[in-house]
Design a protein around this motif. Structure first.
Motif, PDB file in Angstrom:
ATOM      1  N   ARG A 137     -10.056   9.257 -11.372  1.00  0.00           N
ATOM      2  CA  ARG A 137      -8.713   9.551 -10.849  1.00  0.00           C
ATOM      3  C   ARG A 137      -7.636   8.689 -11.518  1.00  0.00           C
ATOM      4  O   ARG A 137      -6.471   9.073 -11.565  1.00  0.00           O
ATOM      5  N   GLN A 138      -8.051   7.525 -12.007  1.00  0.00           N
ATOM      6  CA  GLN A 138      -7.088   6.665 -12.699  1.00  0.00           C
ATOM      7  C   GLN A 138      -6.529   7.340 -13.944  1.00  0.00           C
ATOM      8  O   GLN A 138      -5.403   7.062 -14.353  1.00  0.00           O
ATOM      9  N   LEU A 139      -7.334   8.196 -14.559  1.00  0.00           N
ATOM     10  CA  LEU A 139      -6.947   8.780 -15.833  1.00  0.00           C
ATOM     11  C   LEU A 139      -5.573   9.415 -15.787  1.00  0.00           C
ATOM     12  O   LEU A 139      -4.751   9.215 -16.675  1.00  0.00           O
ATOM     13  N   PHE A 140      -5.330  10.203 -14.756  1.00  0.00           N
ATOM     14  CA  PHE A 140      -4.051  10.913 -14.684  1.00  0.00           C
ATOM     15  C   PHE A 140      -2.887   9.935 -14.598  1.00  0.00           C
ATOM     16  O   PHE A 140      -1.884  10.080 -15.286  1.00  0.00           O
ATOM     17  N   LEU A 141      -3.018   8.915 -13.740  1.00  0.00           N
ATOM     18  CA  LEU A 141      -1.927   7.974 -13.544  1.00  0.00           C
ATOM     19  C   LEU A 141      -1.635   7.205 -14.832  1.00  0.00           C
ATOM     20  O   LEU A 141      -0.471   7.017 -15.203  1.00  0.00           O
ATOM     21  N   VAL A 142      -2.681   6.779 -15.512  1.00  0.00           N
ATOM     22  CA  VAL A 142      -2.478   6.020 -16.748  1.00  0.00           C
ATOM     23  C   VAL A 142      -1.905   6.911 -17.830  1.00  0.00           C
ATOM     24  O   VAL A 142      -1.045   6.503 -18.606  1.00  0.00           O
ATOM     25  N   GLU A 143      -2.357   8.165 -17.876  1.00  0.00           N
ATOM     26  CA  GLU A 143      -1.840   9.110 -18.865  1.00  0.00           C
ATOM     27  C   GLU A 143      -0.343   9.303 -18.701  1.00  0.00           C
ATOM     28  O   GLU A 143       0.381   9.483 -19.669  1.00  0.00           O
ATOM     29  N   GLN A 144       0.127   9.256 -17.462  1.00  0.00           N
ATOM     30  CA  GLN A 144       1.547   9.443 -17.207  1.00  0.00           C
ATOM     31  C   GLN A 144       2.352   8.157 -17.433  1.00  0.00           C
ATOM     32  O   GLN A 144       3.570   8.154 -17.309  1.00  0.00           O
ATOM     33  N   GLY A 145       1.672   7.066 -17.750  1.00  0.00           N
ATOM     34  CA  GLY A 145       2.384   5.843 -18.099  1.00  0.00           C
ATOM     35  C   GLY A 145       2.413   4.779 -17.028  1.00  0.00           C
ATOM     36  O   GLY A 145       3.089   3.768 -17.182  1.00  0.00           O
ATOM     37  N   TYR A 146       1.689   4.980 -15.930  1.00  0.00           N
ATOM     38  CA  TYR A 146       1.718   3.993 -14.856  1.00  0.00           C
ATOM     39  C   TYR A 146       0.709   2.877 -15.105  1.00  0.00           C
ATOM     40  O   TYR A 146      -0.428   3.131 -15.507  1.00  0.00           O
ATOM     41  N   GLU A 147       1.158   1.654 -14.873  1.00  0.00           N
ATOM     42  CA  GLU A 147       0.238   0.536 -14.919  1.00  0.00           C
ATOM     43  C   GLU A 147      -0.617   0.578 -13.657  1.00  0.00           C
ATOM     44  O   GLU A 147      -0.116   0.779 -12.560  1.00  0.00           O
ATOM     45  N   TYR A 148      -1.900   0.398 -13.831  1.00  0.00           N
ATOM     46  CA  TYR A 148      -2.834   0.542 -12.719  1.00  0.00           C
ATOM     47  C   TYR A 148      -3.506  -0.805 -12.484  1.00  0.00           C
ATOM     48  O   TYR A 148      -4.457  -1.173 -13.180  1.00  0.00           O
ATOM     49  N   GLY A 149      -2.986  -1.576 -11.527  1.00  0.00           N
ATOM     50  CA  GLY A 149      -3.538  -2.884 -11.224  1.00  0.00           C
ATOM     51  C   GLY A 149      -4.747  -2.791 -10.311  1.00  0.00           C
ATOM     52  O   GLY A 149      -4.811  -1.932  -9.429  1.00  0.00           O
ATOM     53  N   ILE A 150      -5.721  -3.653 -10.533  1.00  0.00           N
ATOM     54  CA  ILE A 150      -6.933  -3.690  -9.697  1.00  0.00           C
ATOM     55  C   ILE A 150      -7.098  -5.089  -9.126  1.00  0.00           C
ATOM     56  O   ILE A 150      -7.022  -6.084  -9.851  1.00  0.00           O
ATOM     57  N   SER A 151      -7.294  -5.163  -7.818  1.00  0.00           N
ATOM     58  CA  SER A 151      -7.488  -6.467  -7.170  1.00  0.00           C
ATOM     59  C   SER A 151      -8.630  -6.367  -6.162  1.00  0.00           C
ATOM     60  O   SER A 151      -9.006  -5.276  -5.736  1.00  0.00           O
ATOM     61  N   SER A 152      -9.186  -7.513  -5.803  1.00  0.00           N
ATOM     62  CA  SER A 152     -10.279  -7.562  -4.832  1.00  0.00           C
ATOM     63  C   SER A 152      -9.738  -8.041  -3.482  1.00  0.00           C
ATOM     64  O   SER A 152      -8.936  -8.974  -3.409  1.00  0.00           O
ATOM     65  N   TRP A 153     -10.207  -7.402  -2.421  1.00  0.00           N
ATOM     66  CA  TRP A 153      -9.777  -7.780  -1.078  1.00  0.00           C
ATOM     67  C   TRP A 153     -10.479  -9.040  -0.596  1.00  0.00           C
ATOM     68  O   TRP A 153      -9.935  -9.783   0.220  1.00  0.00           O
ATOM     69  N   GLU A 154     -11.650  -9.339  -1.105  1.00  0.00           N
ATOM     70  CA  GLU A 154     -12.461 -10.422  -0.576  1.00  0.00           C
ATOM     71  C   GLU A 154     -11.743 -11.784  -0.589  1.00  0.00           C
ATOM     72  O   GLU A 154     -11.744 -12.487   0.431  1.00  0.00           O
ATOM     73  N   PRO A 155     -11.099 -12.196  -1.701  1.00  0.00           N
ATOM     74  CA  PRO A 155     -10.379 -13.474  -1.667  1.00  0.00           C
ATOM     75  C   PRO A 155      -9.257 -13.502  -0.630  1.00  0.00           C
ATOM     76  O   PRO A 155      -9.034 -14.532   0.013  1.00  0.00           O
ATOM     77  N   VAL A 156      -8.578 -12.382  -0.454  1.00  0.00           N
ATOM     78  CA  VAL A 156      -7.504 -12.304   0.544  1.00  0.00           C
ATOM     79  C   VAL A 156      -8.094 -12.435   1.945  1.00  0.00           C
ATOM     80  O   VAL A 156      -7.561 -13.138   2.811  1.00  0.00           O
ATOM     81  N   ARG A 157      -9.221 -11.731   2.170  1.00  0.00           N
ATOM     82  CA  ARG A 157      -9.872 -11.795   3.484  1.00  0.00           C
ATOM     83  C   ARG A 157     -10.291 -13.229   3.822  1.00  0.00           C
ATOM     84  O   ARG A 157     -10.068 -13.702   4.946  1.00  0.00           O
ATOM     85  N   LYS A 158     -10.882 -13.922   2.870  1.00  0.00           N
ATOM     86  CA  LYS A 158     -11.337 -15.291   3.109  1.00  0.00           C
ATOM     87  C   LYS A 158     -10.161 -16.218   3.397  1.00  0.00           C
ATOM     88  O   LYS A 158     -10.223 -17.080   4.275  1.00  0.00           O
ATOM     89  N   LYS A 159      -9.077 -16.030   2.672  1.00  0.00           N
ATOM     90  CA  LYS A 159      -7.894 -16.852   2.887  1.00  0.00           C
ATOM     91  C   LYS A 159      -7.318 -16.604   4.273  1.00  0.00           C
ATOM     92  O   LYS A 159      -6.907 -17.544   4.973  1.00  0.00           O
ATOM     93  N   ARG A 160      -7.305 -15.332   4.695  1.00  0.00           N
ATOM     94  CA  ARG A 160      -6.811 -15.007   6.038  1.00  0.00           C
ATOM     95  C   ARG A 160      -7.687 -15.651   7.107  1.00  0.00           C
ATOM     96  O   ARG A 160      -7.193 -16.151   8.118  1.00  0.00           O
ATOM     97  N   GLU A 161      -8.989 -15.675   6.888  1.00  0.00           N
ATOM     98  CA  GLU A 161      -9.897 -16.292   7.856  1.00  0.00           C
ATOM     99  C   GLU A 161      -9.665 -17.795   7.946  1.00  0.00           C
ATOM    100  O   GLU A 161      -9.680 -18.381   9.028  1.00  0.00           O
ATOM    101  N   GLU A 162      -9.427 -18.412   6.771  1.00  0.00           N
ATOM    102  CA  GLU A 162      -9.176 -19.853   6.759  1.00  0.00           C
ATOM    103  C   GLU A 162      -7.910 -20.188   7.540  1.00  0.00           C
ATOM    104  O   GLU A 162      -7.874 -21.143   8.330  1.00  0.00           O
ATOM    105  N   VAL A 163      -6.873 -19.403   7.332  1.00  0.00           N
ATOM    106  CA  VAL A 163      -5.610 -19.624   8.050  1.00  0.00           C
ATOM    107  C   VAL A 163      -5.824 -19.438   9.542  1.00  0.00           C
ATOM    108  O   VAL A 163      -5.337 -20.205  10.376  1.00  0.00           O
ATOM    109  N   HIS A 164      -6.590 -18.399   9.905  1.00  0.00           N
ATOM    110  CA  HIS A 164      -6.868 -18.116  11.322  1.00  0.00           C
ATOM    111  C   HIS A 164      -7.608 -19.279  11.975  1.00  0.00           C
ATOM    112  O   HIS A 164      -7.283 -19.698  13.089  1.00  0.00           O
ATOM    113  N   HIS A 165      -8.609 -19.846  11.265  1.00  0.00           N
ATOM    114  CA  HIS A 165      -9.383 -20.961  11.824  1.00  0.00           C
ATOM    115  C   HIS A 165      -8.515 -22.207  11.984  1.00  0.00           C
ATOM    116  O   HIS A 165      -8.638 -22.961  12.944  1.00  0.00           O
TER     117      HIS A 165
END
Length: 571
Positions: free
Chosen positions: A541-569
């Motif tokens: 599905r990325q193919l179409f977006l990139v073909e049209q010129g959009y930058e397609y960033g990829i990130s992982s949720w896991e580091p964000v989740r861990k940081k949120r847990e640390e703040v919560h604790h």
């Protein structure tokens, strides 16, 4: 040839072209290359394009000279261009126009200046019943009813036909576009430059009759269709994707033209009006009680003497409508779409039966002009929840895809994104009703699905457009022809396997230019379950977006989740 680090292309003898994404000329080269080649792969550093016969025929039909195609490759290729590639481009591009359909008196002829090609065609067993009536060395008389089927058969054999035969004028209907003086109390109808160019491209083909205009979501394809309809000045049948789109076409026609309510009819499940301008859904045309029954509503194609048929979202054209279209090749046809990609691979049938591509406006070009929003595309990879991981491991491939799509861990990501975009109009889009109902209960936002009455859907859309609803949850019923210009954030929680057309339509929900005084920007998030079947299909599905010129960033949720847990604790 020696290595030239200044040039960004590697052209291979198998008609594959590699383009460096970090090259300073990347945008310019991609824009030119995409006119005659298709994007195949789009990793971060090197994009892969493939030159195909159909990509060359569409380029030729749109007026791109062969010399311009070859010059693009020669100017930017690091190692030069293999002679076999140059000869293949000339061979295939020259085939468009080699065979033509023309009128000679009351007869329809298939003609060619290449007598060898005509002899070759006559030798094919699949064509003999169509091409037995030769008229000299350069022409074959063919039946008018075989006009569409013969074009389909010939393109399968590698011979696209340029159809120059006459078209019926149809029932005449003067259509006046409202301007600032005549449209008192109405918004003035004024085409943007690119919309005018698109209409002109369609009407430059007076002799040819038909074609497809490719314009991004949010670019005003309905407006272009109305202007083309007015230029033709005839009874028009408009086919579109759903009832919401039917209503939208009718509203636009009545507000932008001098046509009255009794001249514009709706033909759908609830209303069967056949008027000089009739708007119908593909669904009603292909409806039948039993599988063995006839498609009774296909008679709509002959209910009036239509001078023009408009296929909105032509990439969704169902197979039975293709068959009906093959039988009405004497009627002018206009296809409108944001993408020529079809998930069933029938792009050649669109070319043969509706018409070749006549105009293509790049998404990023419209963005740079401010006509559509500047969009950032972000893929967030979310690990499966513990419960879903166990179910995933014990399931088959098809069920695995759904489990990944409905991953419960996505709820936390949604909460995080809604806080991050608290003051922005947001759409949550998904494939599975159960999942969307769960998200609606979790967020307290209303959900729109195909089972909801049309009136209630419209009420919610209007509340969202007025800013009374900051968050709306929608199923695939909102993929097409829903105008929500203030949507600035879209969160896609699940999708249809590797459907690039769906990705394009969902992105289109947030592409509309924003209100004056607000930032003309938007964000498109895709929540993808990490290391699953869903991630595999997301690559496609990325193919179409990139073909049209959009930058397609990829990130992982896991580091964000861990940081949120640390703040919560800590709290």
């Amino acid at each position: 040839m020696t290595w030239d680090p200044i040039r960004p292309l590697i052209v291979q003898s198998d008609l594959t072209v590699l383009l460096e994404t970090h090259h300073p000329d990347f945008e310019a080269v991609r824009g030119e290359l995409s006119r005659f080649a298709d994007l195949v792969k789009s990793p971060e550093h090197l994009h892969t394009y493939r030159i195909t016969p159909l990509s060359l025929w569409n380029a030729a039909a749109a007026g791109m000279p062969i010399d311009q195609m070859t010059a693009c490759l020669q100017q930017y290729a690091k190692f030069g261009v293999p002679s076999s590639v140059l000869s293949s481009i000339r061979k295939y591009a020259n085939r468009y126009g080699m065979l033509r359909m023309e009128d000679v008196g009351n007869e329809l002829y298939l003609v060619s200046d290449d007598t060898v090609v005509l002899k070759e065609i006559c030798a094919y067993d699949s064509l003999k019943k169509y091409v037995s009536d030769t008229r000299g060395e350069r022409a074959i008389a063919i039946s008018h009813v075989a006009r569409g089927v013969l074009k389909q058969e010939l393109i399968k054999l590698g011979f696209p036909v340029e159809d120059l035969a006459a078209y019926r004028k149809g029932e005449q209907l003067p259509i006046q576009l409202l301007d600032e003086e005549e449209g008192e109390g109405q918004a003035p109808f004024q085409l943007r430059d690119y919309q005018q160019h698109a209409v002109d491209a369609f009407h430059r083909i007076d002799a040819e009759g038909s074609g497809v205009l490719v314009l991004p979501c949010g670019a005003g394809k309905t407006i272009v269709g109305i202007a083309a309809m007015a230029r033709c000045g005839c009874a028009t049948l408009i086919l579109t994707s759903n009832v919401t789109s039917v209503k939208q076409w009718k509203r636009e026609i009545l507000s932008k033209t001098g046509l009255s309510e009794d001249q514009v009819g709706e033909y759908s499940g609830t209303s069967k009006e056949v008027k000089p301008i009739t708007i119908a859904t593909y669904q009603i045309l292909t409806h039948r009680g039993k599988k063995e029954d006839e498609f009774s509503h296909m008679r709509l194609f002959s209910e009036r003497d239509w001078g023009l048929i408009i296929y909105d979202e032509v990439h969704l054209l169902p197979a039975p409508v293709f068959r009906a279209t093959a039988e009405i090749q004497a009627t002018r046809r206009l296809g409108l779409t944001a993408t020529l990609i079809r998930e069933d691979g029938r792009e050649e049938d669109v070319f043969s039966l509706v018409g070749p591509k006549k105009y293509d406006m790049a998404w990023k070009q419209l963005e740079s002009m401010g006509w559509i929003a500047k969009v950032s595309c972000q893929e967030v990879r979310v690990p499966l929840s513990g419960m879903d991981r166990d179910r995933y491991s014990a399931s088959g491939a098809r069920q695995q895809f759904r489990i990944a799509g409905e991953n419960m861990a996505k709820l936390d990501v949604i909460d995080h994104l809604l806080i991050q975009h608290a003051n922005e109009q947001t759409l949550i889009i998904g494939q599975y009703i159960d999942q969307l109902e769960l998200i609606a209960a979790h967020t307290g936002a209303p959900m729109i699905s195909g089972g909801m009455p049309y009136e209630r859907r419209e009420e919610l859309y209007q509340q969202f457009k007025k800013g009374q609803l900051p968050l709306l949850i929608v199923s695939k019923v909102a993929n097409f022809a829903v105008d929500l210009p203030d949507a600035a954030v879209a969160i896609q929680v699940s999708g249809s396997y590797g459907s690039r057309q769906e990705e394009a339509q969902r992105l289109g929900r947030i592409l509309r230019p924003k209100r004056i005084g607000t930032a003309n920007t938007a964000v498109f998030y895709s929540l993808i379950s990490e290391d699953t079947k869903e991630q595999d299909f997301a690559l496609k599905r990325q193919l179409f977006l990139v073909e049209q010129g959009y930058e397609y960033g990829i990130s992982s949720w896991e580091p964000v989740r861990k940081k949120r847990e640390e703040v919560h604790h800590e709290v």
